[in-house]
Design an enzyme around this catalytic site. Structure first.
Site, PDB file in Angstrom:
ATOM      1  N   GLU A 191       6.014  37.271 -18.560  1.00  0.00           N
ATOM      2  CA  GLU A 191       7.215  37.634 -19.459  1.00  0.00           C
ATOM      3  C   GLU A 191       7.072  38.815 -19.772  1.00  0.00           C
ATOM      4  O   GLU A 191       6.412  39.313 -20.984  1.00  0.00           O
ATOM      5  CB  GLU A 191       7.066  37.055 -21.272  1.00  0.00           C
ATOM      6  CG  GLU A 191       7.134  35.317 -20.351  1.00  0.00           C
ATOM      7  CD  GLU A 191       7.896  34.592 -21.773  1.00  0.00           C
ATOM      8  OE1 GLU A 191       7.602  35.583 -23.237  1.00  0.00           O
ATOM      9  OE2 GLU A 191       8.949  33.984 -22.180  1.00  0.00           O
ATOM     10  N   GLU A 385       8.735  28.224 -17.267  1.00  0.00           N
ATOM     11  CA  GLU A 385       9.461  26.913 -18.284  1.00  0.00           C
ATOM     12  C   GLU A 385      10.713  26.857 -18.966  1.00  0.00           C
ATOM     13  O   GLU A 385      11.666  27.836 -19.075  1.00  0.00           O
ATOM     14  CB  GLU A 385       8.797  28.533 -19.582  1.00  0.00           C
ATOM     15  CG  GLU A 385       7.592  29.156 -19.292  1.00  0.00           C
ATOM     16  CD  GLU A 385       6.997  29.974 -20.450  1.00  0.00           C
ATOM     17  OE1 GLU A 385       7.435  29.175 -22.097  1.00  0.00           O
ATOM     18  OE2 GLU A 385       5.821  30.676 -20.132  1.00  0.00           O
TER      19      GLU A 385
HETATM   20  C1  BG6 Z   1       7.165  31.600 -23.580  1.00  0.00           C
HETATM   21  C2  BG6 Z   1       5.839  31.693 -23.514  1.00  0.00           C
HETATM   22  O1  BG6 Z   1       7.236  33.130 -24.803  1.00  0.00           O
HETATM   23  O2  BG6 Z   1       7.623  30.905 -25.141  1.00  0.00           O
HETATM   24  C3  BG6 Z   1       5.126  30.674 -24.132  1.00  0.00           C
HETATM   25  O3  BG6 Z   1       5.417  32.311 -22.490  1.00  0.00           O
HETATM   26  C4  BG6 Z   1       5.321  30.184 -25.465  1.00  0.00           C
HETATM   27  O4  BG6 Z   1       3.544  31.337 -24.472  1.00  0.00           O
HETATM   28  C5  BG6 Z   1       7.329  29.900 -25.352  1.00  0.00           C
HETATM   29  O5  BG6 Z   1       4.444  28.999 -26.260  1.00  0.00           O
HETATM   30  C6  BG6 Z   1       7.822  28.759 -26.065  1.00  0.00           C
HETATM   31  O6  BG6 Z   1       7.323  30.004 -27.466  1.00  0.00           O
HETATM   32  P1  BG6 Z   1       6.554  29.620 -28.660  1.00  0.00           P
HETATM   33  O7  BG6 Z   1       6.456  30.783 -29.478  1.00  0.00           O
HETATM   34  O8  BG6 Z   1       7.487  28.011 -28.962  1.00  0.00           O
HETATM   35  O9  BG6 Z   1       4.983  29.613 -28.313  1.00  0.00           O
END
Ligand code: BG6
Length: 487
Positions: A191, A385
């Site tokens: 990111e 993701e």
């Molecule tokens: C992304 C990141 O922004 O979102 C992850 O790369 C992160 O590291 C994921 O865990 C989900 O966000 P959160 O804050 O719910 O863990």
């Protein structure tokens, strides 16, 4: 509907070292930027995410004090450091073709500026990769996922300092050479566009040090572009068959209304993310950068050779995280804001539902995002993701997470649509395939996994692993290569 998932589609799951491993003081590991985040349930949620957006010197100092009584959840993760064999066996049972993970920089170079690597750290990842390969799981590795050495922040001022490029490239070269026979897919920075929201964890910048924070952020980003280009070059030399991808957080933005001001604002805001893929994939600073920098008062220091290097070493693929979309208004003052803790300035979209953490769920937005990125770059795309952070309840040893299945199913159907549109998508890794510590809130109760980990937000529990209903569901999706998504 026909199934458009190609036969060799890389199905899998994703995690990051700082959110799963634990073992923060094991094997010679140094403190990383993420080891500084605390969790205090007595404070309001706003306060937990404030640290994510802005870190102070006082907080960093306290974290370095061994007598601190605060709770630092990312130091313990879910103990993947000791349980990786059990976890990878479960990933294999689900049928993973790939596992996206990160290497903790601080296991290899604990402070970041050492010349020689820490063998114990290198050995740990040898064992992890061997375990993946034993099951035919292709590791896809992020080199930096919100876990740079804290020492590089306190002693060097983070990525605003050009010297950090050399330290990072030394780290990259070390691991590329070491794992050249084990890893084919590499992502230099997770990111990379998120420096605009959270500069501390992205580029190691503490705001108090910088009267013009925008200058520091974009100088840090420029240094990461150079480091990324150098890593891409090295990777192609060391592992000729390897593929290097950039990675952004892609939050689809839509105009709140058809008012031309909202439309213009949306284009501008979306560009603040696309700027990063424009540089890394097209290999040049985009035409709109000049005005953007002018308005932010940014004057980049670019050294001779930087732009050529960036131009000659563009990425092979584009990966991104996708969780939500957000509506944009030029006049947000009297409108209800979207509450999600990563959303900056977004307006609540009346057509969408939100997760408990305020993230607006928009599966169709994923198809749009894939089409937009493919239109713009014509390079293979990887959904690195995607997932739903939700509270799970364990009843009689089982977790019936139909809400997670529904979320994932709807998104995967949209990937199938995008494949039908002709978009080249070659893989999908569900985020937090095993429960992990949330990046932004430091809770584990914001769970994403197919595998439940028996531990609570205060670190109490057995850390035992339990398969959720979604485990079997995903296993079936992979086994049938998405066939059952088409009904
Ligand atoms: C992304 C990141 O922004 O979102 C992850 O790369 C992160 O590291 C994921 O865990 C989900 O966000 P959160 O804050 O719910 O863990």
């Amino acid at each position: 509907m026909t199934n458009y998932f190609p036969e060799n589609f890389l199905w899998g799951g994703a995690t990051a070292a700082n959110q799963v491993e634990g073992g923060w003081n094991k094997g010679g590991k140094g403190l990383s930027v993420s080891d500084v985040y605390t969790f205090d349930p007595t404070l309001p949620q706003r306060n937990w995410t404030d640290q994510w957006h802005m870190m102070t010197h006082a907080q960093v100092e306290e974290a370095q004090n061994t007598n601190s009584k605060k709770l630092y959840p990312k130091r313990y993760g879910v103990d993947f450091y000791h349980r990786y064999k059990e976890d990878i066996a479960l990933f294999a049972e689900m049928g993973f073709k790939t596992y996206r993970m990160s290497i903790a920089w601080t296991r290899i170079f604990p402070k970041g500026d050492e010349l020689e690597p820490n063998e114990e750290g290198l050995n740990f990842y040898d064992r992890v990769f061997d375990e993946c390969l034993k099951y035919g799981i292709e590791p896809l590795v992020s080199l930096s996922h919100y876990e740079m050495p804290l020492y590089l922040v306190t002693e060097y001022g983070g990525w605003a300092n050009r010297k950090v490029i050399d330290f990072y490239v030394n780290f990259a070269k070390t691991v590329l050479e070491r794992y050249k026979s084990k890893v084919k897919y590499w992502i230099p920075f997770n990111e990379i566009n998120c420096v605009k929201h959270h500069p501390y964890v992205s580029v190691g910048i503490i705001e108090e040090n910088h009267p013009n924070i925008e200058q520091a952020k974009y100088q840090g980003a420029h240094h990461q572009f150079v480091a990324s280009a150098l890593t891409t070059k090295l990777c192609h030399e060391i592992i000729p068959k390897a593929k290097v991808g950039c990675m952004i957080s892609y939050q689809l933005l839509v105009p709140y209304s058809c008012n031309p001001d909202d439309v213009q604002k949306t284009v501008e805001n979306q560009r603040t993310s696309l700027f990063f893929t424009d540089v890394l994939s097209r290999g040049t600073y985009p035409f709109y950068a000049q005005r953007m920098f002018e308005e932010k008062g940014v004057h980049l220091k670019i050294e001779d050779g930087d732009l050529e290097l960036i131009h000659e070493n563009t990425v092979d693929f584009i990966s991104f995280s996708y969780y939500m979309s957000s509506a944009i208004s030029a006049h947000p003052e009297n409108l209800e804001g979207a509450e999600g803790n990563l959303i900056t300035g977004g307006i609540k979209n009346p057509y969408l539902e939100s997760s408990k953490w305020g993230w607006q769920i928009d599966p169709k937005g994923l198809r749009i995002a894939l089409n937009q990125l493919y239109d713009r770059y014509q390079k293979p795309l990887f959904v690195a993701e995607n997932g739903l952070g939700a509270e799970d309840i364990i009843e009689d040893g089982k977790i019936h997470d139909s809400y997670r299945i529904e979320y994932l199913e709807k998104h995967l159907k949209q990937i199938n649509e995008a494949l039908h549109d002709g978009v080249d998508v070659f893989g999908y890794t569900a985020w937090g395939c095993i429960d992990i510590i949330s990046a932004s809130t430091n809770q584990i109760s914001k769970r994403y996994g197919f595998i439940y980990v028996d531990v609570d937000d205060l670190g109490n529990g057995t850390y035992n692993r339990v398969k959720k209903d979604s485990f079997e569901w995903y296993q079936h999706i992979i086994k049938t290569n998405g066939e059952n998504l088409t009904s």
